[in-house]
Design a protein around this motif. Structure first.
Motif, PDB file in Angstrom:
ATOM      1  N   ALA A   1       0.823  -1.213   0.000  1.00  0.00           N
ATOM      2  CA  ALA A   1       0.000   0.000   0.000  1.00  0.00           C
ATOM      3  C   ALA A   1       0.857   1.264   0.000  1.00  0.00           C
ATOM      4  CB  ALA A   1      -0.921  -0.002   1.220  1.00  0.00           C
ATOM      5  N   SER A   2       0.249   2.339  -0.470  1.00  0.00           N
ATOM      6  CA  SER A   2       0.922   3.634  -0.510  1.00  0.00           C
ATOM      7  C   SER A   2       1.050   4.224   0.893  1.00  0.00           C
ATOM      8  CB  SER A   2       0.123   4.605  -1.379  1.00  0.00           C
ATOM      9  OG  SER A   2      -1.138   4.897  -0.760  1.00  0.00           O
ATOM     10  N   ALA A   3       1.924   5.223   1.003  1.00  0.00           N
ATOM     11  CA  ALA A   3       2.083   5.918   2.289  1.00  0.00           C
ATOM     12  C   ALA A   3       0.785   6.608   2.687  1.00  0.00           C
ATOM     13  CB  ALA A   3       3.220   6.933   2.189  1.00  0.00           C
ATOM     14  N   GLU A   4       0.048   7.121   1.694  1.00  0.00           N
ATOM     15  CA  GLU A   4      -1.218   7.791   1.992  1.00  0.00           C
ATOM     16  C   GLU A   4      -2.222   6.811   2.605  1.00  0.00           C
ATOM     17  OE1 GLU A   4      -4.619  10.519  -0.297  1.00  0.00           O
ATOM     18  OE2 GLU A   4      -3.391   9.105  -1.437  1.00  0.00           O
ATOM     19  N   ALA A   5      -2.308   5.610   2.042  1.00  0.00           N
ATOM     20  CA  ALA A   5      -3.227   4.609   2.573  1.00  0.00           C
ATOM     21  C   ALA A   5      -2.823   4.187   3.979  1.00  0.00           C
ATOM     22  CB  ALA A   5      -3.268   3.389   1.652  1.00  0.00           C
ATOM     23  N   ARG A   6      -1.547   4.038   4.213  1.00  0.00           N
ATOM     24  CA  ARG A   6      -1.067   3.638   5.540  1.00  0.00           C
ATOM     25  C   ARG A   6      -1.352   4.728   6.574  1.00  0.00           C
ATOM     26  NH1 ARG A   6       4.185  -0.223   4.778  1.00  0.00           N
ATOM     27  NH2 ARG A   6       3.817  -0.831   2.630  1.00  0.00           N
ATOM     28  N   ASP A   7      -1.177   5.981   6.159  1.00  0.00           N
ATOM     29  CA  ASP A   7      -1.486   7.080   7.081  1.00  0.00           C
ATOM     30  C   ASP A   7      -2.971   7.088   7.438  1.00  0.00           C
ATOM     31  OD1 ASP A   7       1.141   7.888   7.106  1.00  0.00           O
ATOM     32  OD2 ASP A   7       0.865   9.536   5.683  1.00  0.00           O
ATOM     33  N   ALA A   8      -3.811   6.852   6.451  1.00  0.00           N
ATOM     34  CA  ALA A   8      -5.258   6.826   6.697  1.00  0.00           C
ATOM     35  C   ALA A   8      -5.617   5.701   7.651  1.00  0.00           C
ATOM     36  CB  ALA A   8      -6.011   6.657   5.375  1.00  0.00           C
ATOM     37  N   LEU A   9      -5.033   4.530   7.442  1.00  0.00           N
ATOM     38  CA  LEU A   9      -5.301   3.395   8.317  1.00  0.00           C
ATOM     39  C   LEU A   9      -4.786   3.642   9.732  1.00  0.00           C
ATOM     40  CD1 LEU A   9      -4.468   0.453   5.871  1.00  0.00           C
ATOM     41  CD2 LEU A   9      -6.735   1.167   6.661  1.00  0.00           C
ATOM     42  N   THR A  10      -3.657   4.327   9.840  1.00  0.00           N
ATOM     43  CA  THR A  10      -3.107   4.635  11.166  1.00  0.00           C
ATOM     44  C   THR A  10      -4.042   5.562  11.936  1.00  0.00           C
ATOM     45  OG1 THR A  10      -0.814   4.350  10.419  1.00  0.00           O
ATOM     46  CG2 THR A  10      -1.171   5.680  12.398  1.00  0.00           C
ATOM     47  N   THR A  11      -4.514   6.607  11.267  1.00  0.00           N
ATOM     48  CA  THR A  11      -5.425   7.544  11.933  1.00  0.00           C
ATOM     49  C   THR A  11      -6.719   6.851  12.328  1.00  0.00           C
ATOM     50  OG1 THR A  11      -4.504   9.400  10.675  1.00  0.00           O
ATOM     51  CG2 THR A  11      -6.660   9.733  11.695  1.00  0.00           C
ATOM     52  N   TYR A  12      -7.271   6.096  11.405  1.00  0.00           N
ATOM     53  CA  TYR A  12      -8.484   5.327  11.707  1.00  0.00           C
ATOM     54  C   TYR A  12      -8.244   4.397  12.890  1.00  0.00           C
ATOM     55  CZ  TYR A  12     -11.915   1.530  11.211  1.00  0.00           C
ATOM     56  OH  TYR A  12     -12.872   0.574  11.448  1.00  0.00           O
ATOM     57  N   GLY A  13      -7.138   3.680  12.844  1.00  0.00           N
ATOM     58  CA  GLY A  13      -6.857   2.696  13.873  1.00  0.00           C
ATOM     59  C   GLY A  13      -6.671   3.299  15.252  1.00  0.00           C
ATOM     60  N   LEU A  14      -6.014   4.448  15.331  1.00  0.00           N
ATOM     61  CA  LEU A  14      -5.821   5.096  16.630  1.00  0.00           C
ATOM     62  C   LEU A  14      -7.159   5.512  17.234  1.00  0.00           C
ATOM     63  CD1 LEU A  14      -2.626   7.254  16.015  1.00  0.00           C
ATOM     64  CD2 LEU A  14      -2.836   5.273  17.531  1.00  0.00           C
ATOM     65  N   HIS A  15      -7.995   6.160  16.430  1.00  0.00           N
ATOM     66  CA  HIS A  15      -9.303   6.592  16.952  1.00  0.00           C
ATOM     67  C   HIS A  15     -10.182   5.404  17.306  1.00  0.00           C
ATOM     68  CE1 HIS A  15      -8.925  10.881  16.579  1.00  0.00           C
ATOM     69  NE2 HIS A  15      -8.554  10.797  15.316  1.00  0.00           N
ATOM     70  N   MET A  16     -10.195   4.392  16.451  1.00  0.00           N
ATOM     71  CA  MET A  16     -11.043   3.245  16.725  1.00  0.00           C
ATOM     72  C   MET A  16     -10.540   2.431  17.901  1.00  0.00           C
ATOM     73  SD  MET A  16     -13.797   3.148  15.375  1.00  0.00           S
ATOM     74  CE  MET A  16     -14.085   1.660  16.299  1.00  0.00           C
ATOM     75  N   GLY A  17      -9.227   2.336  18.033  1.00  0.00           N
ATOM     76  CA  GLY A  17      -8.676   1.592  19.158  1.00  0.00           C
ATOM     77  C   GLY A  17      -9.005   2.234  20.491  1.00  0.00           C
ATOM     78  N   VAL A  18      -8.941   3.555  20.541  1.00  0.00           N
ATOM     79  CA  VAL A  18      -9.309   4.260  21.770  1.00  0.00           C
ATOM     80  C   VAL A  18     -10.796   4.078  22.059  1.00  0.00           C
ATOM     81  CG1 VAL A  18      -9.515   6.529  22.867  1.00  0.00           C
ATOM     82  CG2 VAL A  18      -7.427   5.931  21.618  1.00  0.00           C
ATOM     83  N   ALA A  19     -11.635   4.245  21.027  1.00  0.00           N
ATOM     84  CA  ALA A  19     -13.080   4.054  21.215  1.00  0.00           C
ATOM     85  C   ALA A  19     -13.380   2.645  21.698  1.00  0.00           C
ATOM     86  CB  ALA A  19     -13.818   4.338  19.905  1.00  0.00           C
ATOM     87  N   PHE A  20     -12.701   1.660  21.124  1.00  0.00           N
ATOM     88  CA  PHE A  20     -12.881   0.264  21.520  1.00  0.00           C
ATOM     89  C   PHE A  20     -12.563   0.083  23.005  1.00  0.00           C
ATOM     90  CE2 PHE A  20     -11.234  -4.041  22.117  1.00  0.00           C
ATOM     91  CZ  PHE A  20     -12.194  -4.820  21.501  1.00  0.00           C
ATOM     92  N   GLN A  21     -11.457   0.686  23.462  1.00  0.00           N
ATOM     93  CA  GLN A  21     -11.068   0.550  24.867  1.00  0.00           C
ATOM     94  C   GLN A  21     -12.038   1.269  25.790  1.00  0.00           C
ATOM     95  OE1 GLN A  21      -8.416  -1.336  26.238  1.00  0.00           O
ATOM     96  NE2 GLN A  21      -9.701  -0.899  28.013  1.00  0.00           N
ATOM     97  N   LEU A  22     -12.534   2.428  25.378  1.00  0.00           N
ATOM     98  CA  LEU A  22     -13.501   3.158  26.204  1.00  0.00           C
ATOM     99  C   LEU A  22     -14.774   2.337  26.400  1.00  0.00           C
ATOM    100  CD1 LEU A  22     -13.170   6.821  24.868  1.00  0.00           C
ATOM    101  CD2 LEU A  22     -12.044   5.766  26.833  1.00  0.00           C
ATOM    102  N   VAL A  23     -15.238   1.709  25.326  1.00  0.00           N
ATOM    103  CA  VAL A  23     -16.422   0.843  25.439  1.00  0.00           C
ATOM    104  C   VAL A  23     -16.102  -0.353  26.328  1.00  0.00           C
ATOM    105  CG1 VAL A  23     -18.009  -0.647  24.167  1.00  0.00           C
ATOM    106  CG2 VAL A  23     -17.388   1.592  23.242  1.00  0.00           C
ATOM    107  N   ASP A  24     -14.911  -0.899  26.170  1.00  0.00           N
ATOM    108  CA  ASP A  24     -14.494  -2.041  26.985  1.00  0.00           C
ATOM    109  C   ASP A  24     -14.478  -1.676  28.467  1.00  0.00           C
ATOM    110  OD1 ASP A  24     -13.780  -4.752  26.289  1.00  0.00           O
ATOM    111  OD2 ASP A  24     -11.866  -4.376  27.276  1.00  0.00           O
ATOM    112  N   ASP A  25     -13.988  -0.486  28.776  1.00  0.00           N
ATOM    113  CA  ASP A  25     -13.951  -0.029  30.165  1.00  0.00           C
ATOM    114  C   ASP A  25     -15.362   0.097  30.737  1.00  0.00           C
ATOM    115  OD1 ASP A  25     -11.191   0.103  30.108  1.00  0.00           O
ATOM    116  OD2 ASP A  25     -11.124   2.248  29.665  1.00  0.00           O
ATOM    117  N   GLU A  26     -16.277   0.615  29.925  1.00  0.00           N
ATOM    118  CA  GLU A  26     -17.663   0.731  30.389  1.00  0.00           C
ATOM    119  C   GLU A  26     -18.271  -0.643  30.636  1.00  0.00           C
ATOM    120  OE1 GLU A  26     -22.052   2.391  28.932  1.00  0.00           O
ATOM    121  OE2 GLU A  26     -20.296   2.652  27.646  1.00  0.00           O
TER     122      GLU A  26
END
Length: 349
Positions: A214-239
Motif C-alpha cells: 500500500a501507498s504511504a497515503e493509505a497507511r497514514d489513513a489506516l493509522t489515523t483510523y486505527g488510533l481513533h477506533m482503538g481508543v473508542a474500543f477501549q472506552l467501550v471495553d472499560d464501560e
C-alpha cells in the motif's frame, strides 16, 4: 467484502488449530506439562477475532489476493492478542476469561484437584500464565517467519509485532501505576492509545497494508483510523467492564473496580462528581473486598454524574474522526471499516 473476510477467517482459525496442535505434540516429547500449557493456550484463542479480521480487510481491500501469504500474518495478530490477554489476566489477578478458566485458573483448578496447597497452586498458576504468554509472543513471530513472504515484507511485519509489544507494555505500565494515583492524574486516553489502539487496530491494519504494498497515503489513513477506533474500543471495553452484563461479557463487574482501574470513565465521574459522590468513589474504588452492593453504589455514581453520557460523546467523536480518515481509501474497504467501527462501539461484550 465482508464475505471475503469471513471466508479467509475460516482458514485463519484452521491454521491456528494446526499450529497449536503441532506445538503441543512437539512439547509432549519434552514434558507433559509443557504440552498441557500449549493446550491451555489454545483454549484461550478465540473471541471476536477483530485483529486478524482487520489485517484481512486491509490486505484484500487494498488489492491483495494471496491468501497463503496473508493468513499467517492475520493469525499472528490473534496469537499476539492472546499473549496480551494471558499476561493482562495475571496483572489483574483474574482466573476467568470469556466466562471460562484462563491458563492460571485452569492450572490452579488441576493442582487443587491433586491436593496441592492453595498458595502453591496460586504461584504455579501465575507462573504457567506468564510462561504461556511468553510462548504466544514467540509463536506470533514464528508464524510470520514460516509464511511465504518476501524477506523485506516479513521483516516489516515482525517489526510491527515488536512495535505492538513495546507500545502495549508502555500503556500497561501507565495503567498499573495509575491505580495508586488520584483519578484524572493519569491520562486515561493516552493509556488507551498505547495499551490498546496500536496492537488492536493500527498494527493489524498496517500489516495487511504492508503485504498489499500500500501507498504511504493509505497507511497514514489506516493509522489515523486505527488510533481513533482503538481508543473508542477501549472506552467501550472499560464501560462494559463495570456496567456490562457478566453473563454476556464473561467477566465479573467487580474486577476492574477492585483493582481501582483509573479509566477515562472513572476520571470523568471524579471530575463531575459532587462532594458526596466523590467520597463514594474514593471509599470504594480499589477495595480488594468490594462486594456487589458497594459496586452498585459506585456504578450509580458513574451514571448520576453524567460520566457515562460524557464517555458516549467521546466514543461518538472518535468514531466520527475514524470514519473521516477513511475518505482516501477504496470504497469497499472504506465502507467495510466504517461499518466495523459502528459495530465495535455498539457491542455488549
Amino acid at each position: 467484502m465482508a464475505s471475503a473476510v469471513d471466508q479467509a477467517m475460516g482458514r485463519v482459525r484452521a491454521s491456528g488449530v494446526l499450529y497449536v496442535e503441532g506445538a503441543r505434540r512437539r512439547a509432549l516429547a519434552l514434558d507433559p506439562r509443557a504440552a498441557q500449557l500449549w493446550a491451555d493456550l489454545g483454549d484461550q484463542v478465540g473471541g471476536k477475532m477483530l485483529r486478524p479480521r482487520l489485517t484481512l480487510a486491509a490486505y484484500l481491500g487494498l488489492g491483495g489476493d494471496d491468501l497463503d501469504a496473508v493468513v499467517p500474518v492475520a493469525l499472528a495478530q490473534e496469537i499476539l492478542h492472546t499473549a496480551m490477554l494471558v499476561h493482562d489476566d495475571v496483572l489483574d489477578h483474574d482466573d476467568v476469561r470469556r466466562g471460562r478458566p484462563n491458563i492460571a485458573g485452569a492450572t490452579r483448578a488441576r493442582l487443587a484437584a491433586e491436593g496441592v496447597a492453595p498458595e502453591v497452586a496460586r504461584a504455579q498458576g501465575d507462573a504457567a500464565a506468564l510462561l504461556g504468554g511468553d510462548l504466544a509472543i514467540a509463536a506470533a513471530v514464528d508464524v510470520v517467519l514460516r509464511a511465504p513472504l518476501a524477506p523485506a515484507v516479513a521483516t516489516e511485519v515482525v517489526g510491527l509485532l515488536v512495535r505492538s509489544i513495546h507500545t502495549t507494555v508502555a500503556g500497561e505500565l501507565l495503567d498499573v501505576a495509575a491505580s495508586s494515583e488520584l483519578p484524572g492524574r493519569t491520562d486515561a486516553l493516552l493509556v488507551a492509545e498505547l495499551k490498546t489502539a496500536t496492537y488492536t487496530c493500527v498494527v493489524p491494519l498496517l500489516a495487511g497494508a504492508a503485504l498489499a504494498g500500500a501507498s504511504a497515503e493509505a497507511r497514514d489513513a489506516l493509522t489515523t483510523y486505527g488510533l481513533h477506533m482503538g481508543v473508542a474500543f477501549q472506552l467501550v471495553d472499560d464501560e462494559l467492564g463495570v456496567l456490562g452484563d457478566p453473563a454476556v461479557t464473561g467477566k465479573s463487574v467487580l474486577s476492574d473496580l477492585r483493582e481501582g482501574k483509573r479509566t477515562h470513565l472513572v476520571a470523568l465521574a471524579h471530575a463531575l462528581a459532587d462532594d458526596a459522590q466523590r467520597r463514594t468513589l474514593d471509599a470504594h474504588l480499589g477495595r480488594p473486598d468490594l462486594d456487589a452492593t458497594d459496586a452498585a453504589r459506585v456504578c450509580a455514581v458513574l451514571r448520576a454524574t453524567g460520566a457515562v453520557d460524557a464517555l458516549h460523546r467521546e466514543v461518538d467523536a472518535r468514531v466520527a474522526a475514524a470514519t473521516v480518515a477513511l475518505d482516501s481509501l477504496p470504497a469497499p474497504l472504506r465502507d467495510h471499516l466504517a461499518e466495523r467501527a459502528r459495530t465495535l462501539v455498539e457491542r455488549s461484550a
